[in-house]
Design an enzyme around this catalytic site. Structure first.
Site, PDB file in Angstrom:
ATOM      1  N   ARG A   1     -37.132  47.782  22.445  1.00  0.00           N
ATOM      2  CA  ARG A   1     -38.231  47.412  23.483  1.00  0.00           C
ATOM      3  C   ARG A   1     -39.202  48.634  23.894  1.00  0.00           C
ATOM      4  O   ARG A   1     -40.279  48.226  23.818  1.00  0.00           O
ATOM      5  CB  ARG A   1     -37.638  46.617  24.722  1.00  0.00           C
ATOM      6  CG  ARG A   1     -36.934  45.441  24.516  1.00  0.00           C
ATOM      7  CD  ARG A   1     -36.380  44.813  25.570  1.00  0.00           C
ATOM      8  NE  ARG A   1     -37.514  44.356  26.470  1.00  0.00           N
ATOM      9  CZ  ARG A   1     -37.477  44.062  28.033  1.00  0.00           C
ATOM     10  NH1 ARG A   1     -36.122  44.166  28.314  1.00  0.00           N
ATOM     11  NH2 ARG A   1     -38.261  43.669  28.717  1.00  0.00           N
TER      12      ARG A   1
ATOM     13  N   GLN B   1     -43.042  41.417  37.577  1.00  0.00           N
ATOM     14  CA  GLN B   1     -41.901  41.139  37.136  1.00  0.00           C
ATOM     15  C   GLN B   1     -41.745  41.941  35.866  1.00  0.00           C
ATOM     16  O   GLN B   1     -40.460  42.282  35.245  1.00  0.00           O
ATOM     17  CB  GLN B   1     -41.253  39.806  36.858  1.00  0.00           C
ATOM     18  CG  GLN B   1     -41.578  38.942  37.894  1.00  0.00           C
ATOM     19  CD  GLN B   1     -41.149  37.461  37.711  1.00  0.00           C
ATOM     20  OE1 GLN B   1     -40.126  37.035  37.821  1.00  0.00           O
ATOM     21  NE2 GLN B   1     -42.392  36.823  37.372  1.00  0.00           N
TER      22      GLN B   1
ATOM     23  N   VAL C   1     -41.474  45.044  33.048  1.00  0.00           N
ATOM     24  CA  VAL C   1     -41.101  46.506  32.986  1.00  0.00           C
ATOM     25  C   VAL C   1     -42.037  47.237  32.007  1.00  0.00           C
ATOM     26  O   VAL C   1     -41.861  48.378  31.659  1.00  0.00           O
ATOM     27  CB  VAL C   1     -39.531  46.539  32.507  1.00  0.00           C
ATOM     28  CG1 VAL C   1     -38.567  46.020  33.740  1.00  0.00           C
ATOM     29  CG2 VAL C   1     -39.531  45.843  31.122  1.00  0.00           C
ATOM     30  N   ASP C   2     -43.024  46.614  31.488  1.00  0.00           N
ATOM     31  CA  ASP C   2     -43.863  47.256  30.487  1.00  0.00           C
ATOM     32  C   ASP C   2     -45.041  48.039  31.361  1.00  0.00           C
ATOM     33  O   ASP C   2     -45.127  47.748  32.650  1.00  0.00           O
ATOM     34  CB  ASP C   2     -44.499  46.441  29.667  1.00  0.00           C
ATOM     35  CG  ASP C   2     -45.605  45.305  30.250  1.00  0.00           C
ATOM     36  OD1 ASP C   2     -45.319  43.997  30.002  1.00  0.00           O
ATOM     37  OD2 ASP C   2     -46.418  45.624  30.946  1.00  0.00           O
TER      38      ASP C   2
ATOM     39  N   HIS D   1     -38.953  44.638  38.943  1.00  0.00           N
ATOM     40  CA  HIS D   1     -37.623  44.536  37.887  1.00  0.00           C
ATOM     41  C   HIS D   1     -37.668  46.063  37.215  1.00  0.00           C
ATOM     42  O   HIS D   1     -36.882  45.990  36.435  1.00  0.00           O
ATOM     43  CB  HIS D   1     -37.901  43.518  37.059  1.00  0.00           C
ATOM     44  CG  HIS D   1     -37.814  42.094  37.482  1.00  0.00           C
ATOM     45  ND1 HIS D   1     -38.075  40.997  36.926  1.00  0.00           N
ATOM     46  CD2 HIS D   1     -37.353  41.792  38.825  1.00  0.00           C
ATOM     47  CE1 HIS D   1     -37.813  39.949  37.698  1.00  0.00           C
ATOM     48  NE2 HIS D   1     -37.340  40.504  39.125  1.00  0.00           N
TER      49      HIS D   1
ATOM     50  N   CYS E   1     -30.427  58.566  36.242  1.00  0.00           N
ATOM     51  CA  CYS E   1     -29.197  59.180  36.051  1.00  0.00           C
ATOM     52  C   CYS E   1     -28.158  58.727  37.185  1.00  0.00           C
ATOM     53  O   CYS E   1     -28.497  58.660  38.247  1.00  0.00           O
ATOM     54  CB  CYS E   1     -29.512  60.634  36.259  1.00  0.00           C
ATOM     55  SG  CYS E   1     -27.804  61.468  36.108  1.00  0.00           S
TER      56      CYS E   1
ATOM     57  N   CYS F   1     -27.067  61.757  39.133  1.00  0.00           N
ATOM     58  CA  CYS F   1     -27.658  62.594  40.398  1.00  0.00           C
ATOM     59  C   CYS F   1     -28.526  61.560  40.805  1.00  0.00           C
ATOM     60  O   CYS F   1     -29.203  62.027  41.808  1.00  0.00           O
ATOM     61  CB  CYS F   1     -27.997  63.583  39.725  1.00  0.00           C
ATOM     62  SG  CYS F   1     -29.851  63.600  38.539  1.00  0.00           S
TER      63      CYS F   1
ATOM     64  N   CYS G   1     -29.011  64.419  31.084  1.00  0.00           N
ATOM     65  CA  CYS G   1     -29.910  64.303  32.013  1.00  0.00           C
ATOM     66  C   CYS G   1     -30.831  65.688  32.160  1.00  0.00           C
ATOM     67  O   CYS G   1     -30.080  66.762  32.647  1.00  0.00           O
ATOM     68  CB  CYS G   1     -29.278  64.084  33.518  1.00  0.00           C
ATOM     69  SG  CYS G   1     -30.375  63.753  34.928  1.00  0.00           S
TER      70      CYS G   1
ATOM     71  N   GLY H   1     -48.498  34.049  34.183  1.00  0.00           N
ATOM     72  CA  GLY H   1     -47.809  34.168  33.007  1.00  0.00           C
ATOM     73  C   GLY H   1     -46.030  34.401  33.183  1.00  0.00           C
ATOM     74  O   GLY H   1     -45.458  35.261  32.854  1.00  0.00           O
TER      75      GLY H   1
HETATM   76  N1  APR Z   1     -50.537  33.309  28.434  1.00  0.00           N
HETATM   77  C1  APR Z   1     -50.242  32.921  29.625  1.00  0.00           C
HETATM   78  N2  APR Z   1     -48.803  32.585  29.810  1.00  0.00           N
HETATM   79  C2  APR Z   1     -48.077  32.595  28.780  1.00  0.00           C
HETATM   80  C3  APR Z   1     -48.325  33.301  27.574  1.00  0.00           C
HETATM   81  C4  APR Z   1     -49.681  33.363  27.457  1.00  0.00           C
HETATM   82  N3  APR Z   1     -50.284  33.902  26.027  1.00  0.00           N
HETATM   83  N4  APR Z   1     -47.267  33.088  26.723  1.00  0.00           N
HETATM   84  C5  APR Z   1     -46.346  32.647  27.572  1.00  0.00           C
HETATM   85  N5  APR Z   1     -46.583  32.279  28.671  1.00  0.00           N
HETATM   86  C6  APR Z   1     -45.867  31.773  29.552  1.00  0.00           C
HETATM   87  C7  APR Z   1     -44.824  30.860  29.385  1.00  0.00           C
HETATM   88  O1  APR Z   1     -45.397  29.769  29.282  1.00  0.00           O
HETATM   89  C8  APR Z   1     -43.720  31.006  30.393  1.00  0.00           C
HETATM   90  O2  APR Z   1     -43.841  30.194  31.430  1.00  0.00           O
HETATM   91  O3  APR Z   1     -45.148  32.898  30.396  1.00  0.00           O
HETATM   92  C9  APR Z   1     -43.943  32.599  30.925  1.00  0.00           C
HETATM   93  C10 APR Z   1     -42.999  33.367  30.449  1.00  0.00           C
HETATM   94  O4  APR Z   1     -41.782  33.330  31.220  1.00  0.00           O
HETATM   95  P1  APR Z   1     -40.341  33.977  30.828  1.00  0.00           P
HETATM   96  O5  APR Z   1     -40.251  34.070  29.475  1.00  0.00           O
HETATM   97  O6  APR Z   1     -39.232  33.143  31.712  1.00  0.00           O
HETATM   98  O7  APR Z   1     -40.794  35.199  31.593  1.00  0.00           O
HETATM   99  P2  APR Z   1     -40.801  35.623  33.320  1.00  0.00           P
HETATM  100  O8  APR Z   1     -41.188  34.485  34.098  1.00  0.00           O
HETATM  101  O9  APR Z   1     -41.518  36.917  33.286  1.00  0.00           O
HETATM  102  O10 APR Z   1     -39.086  36.053  33.287  1.00  0.00           O
HETATM  103  C11 APR Z   1     -38.818  36.546  34.660  1.00  0.00           C
HETATM  104  O11 APR Z   1     -36.774  37.061  33.874  1.00  0.00           O
HETATM  105  O12 APR Z   1     -35.335  37.668  32.230  1.00  0.00           O
HETATM  106  C12 APR Z   1     -35.765  38.095  33.673  1.00  0.00           C
HETATM  107  O13 APR Z   1     -36.323  40.353  34.255  1.00  0.00           O
HETATM  108  C13 APR Z   1     -36.758  39.168  33.399  1.00  0.00           C
HETATM  109  O14 APR Z   1     -38.732  39.762  34.292  1.00  0.00           O
HETATM  110  C14 APR Z   1     -38.202  38.682  33.831  1.00  0.00           C
HETATM  111  C15 APR Z   1     -37.900  37.596  34.543  1.00  0.00           C
END
Ligand code: APR
Length: 236
Positions: free
Chosen positions: A60, A92, A94-95, A110, A118, A121, A137, A177
């Protein structure tokens, strides 16, 4: 929406980075359809098989280093710069694509893929390379105790007190999103509604689990709907 707002809290999820080529989690061929989250995103999974977890995050991290931010990230950075009021971006994700677009008022609840921690430490360090059990580390020189600075399931998300303080004061809450399936983030809209003063908007590709809790819903790809929404916010 012609109301002028003073304090905006924006929550983003994997969907805002989908068009940058980073996978989401729960969509068709999302990350959790390929990997068992219990194996790669829990402390127990890391204790059981640290090599597998390092491989997962190394892949990733390499993907992220090659990716670029998109028009949705850029629009949110522009909102922070031009909006006459307060804007807090809680992600949410991590990028680092919000940072690369120019967002600064930003909290990674997140954690961050380009940081490591680490366990010997406690140091949190910027990190763009692969990580494995042989990595030493840089702060304490102990080997094999480094992990991704990412919040796993069962661990406490970061900045929660500051986030709840901001949610209590905002007059606009925007969710972008995210599928609304993971708490505490999925509960933010209900927290804001309980106060009854703020407008709530969901921008997503399709309705999230919490869609009915939002006063306004805008569906479509983030690179299309987010810039248009930001333009509206900046025009009132
Ligand atoms: N534009 C807008 N929305 C989009 C697009 C796009 N191009 N592509 C996908 N989506 C939407 C999907 O419809 C979905 O509702 O983004 C959402 C992604 O949902 P998840 O995959 O569940 O991601 P997220 O909600 O960020 O997950 C939350 O779960 O696994 C943990 O820590 C991880 O931060 C993450 C958390």
């Amino acid at each position: 929406m012609t109301r002028r707002f003073k304090s905006i809290v924006i929550l983003t999820g994997a969907g805002i980075s989908a068009e940058s080529g980073l996978g989401t989690f729960r969509d068709k061929d999302g990350l959790w359809t390929k990997y068992d989250l219990n194996e790669v995103a829990t402390p127990e999974g890391f204790a059981r098989n640290p090599e597998l977890v390092h491989d997962f995050y190394n892949a990733r991290r390499r993907n992220l280093v090659e990716a670029s931010c998109n028009a949705a990230h850029v629009a949110l950075a522009e909102l922070e710069q031009k909006f006459d009021g307060d804007v807090l971006l809680v992600t949410q994700n991590v990028d680092d694509l919000h940072e690369r677009a120019g967002s600064a008022r930003l909290m990674h609840m997140h954690g961050e893929l380009l940081k490591i921690r680490c366990e010997a430490c406690g140091s949190v360090l910027a990190w763009r390379e692969d990580l494995d059990l042989a990595t030493t580390c840089p702060a304490c020189a102990i080997t094999g105790r480094l992990r991704p600075h990412v919040v796993w399931f069962g661990e406490m998300p970061l900045y929660m007190e500051a986030i709840y303080d901001a949610l209590a004061l905002c007059d606009l809450f925007v969710s972008i999103g995210t599928s609304g399936q993971v708490y505490p983030a999925a509960g933010f809209v209900a927290d804001v509604r309980r106060r009854g003063l703020a407008h709530t908007v969901e921008l997503n590709l399709d309705p999230s689990d919490g869609f009915s809790l939002f006063a306004e819903k805008i569906y479509g790809p983030a690179t299309q709907v987010v810039p248009t929404f930001v333009e509206r916010l900046l025009s009132v």
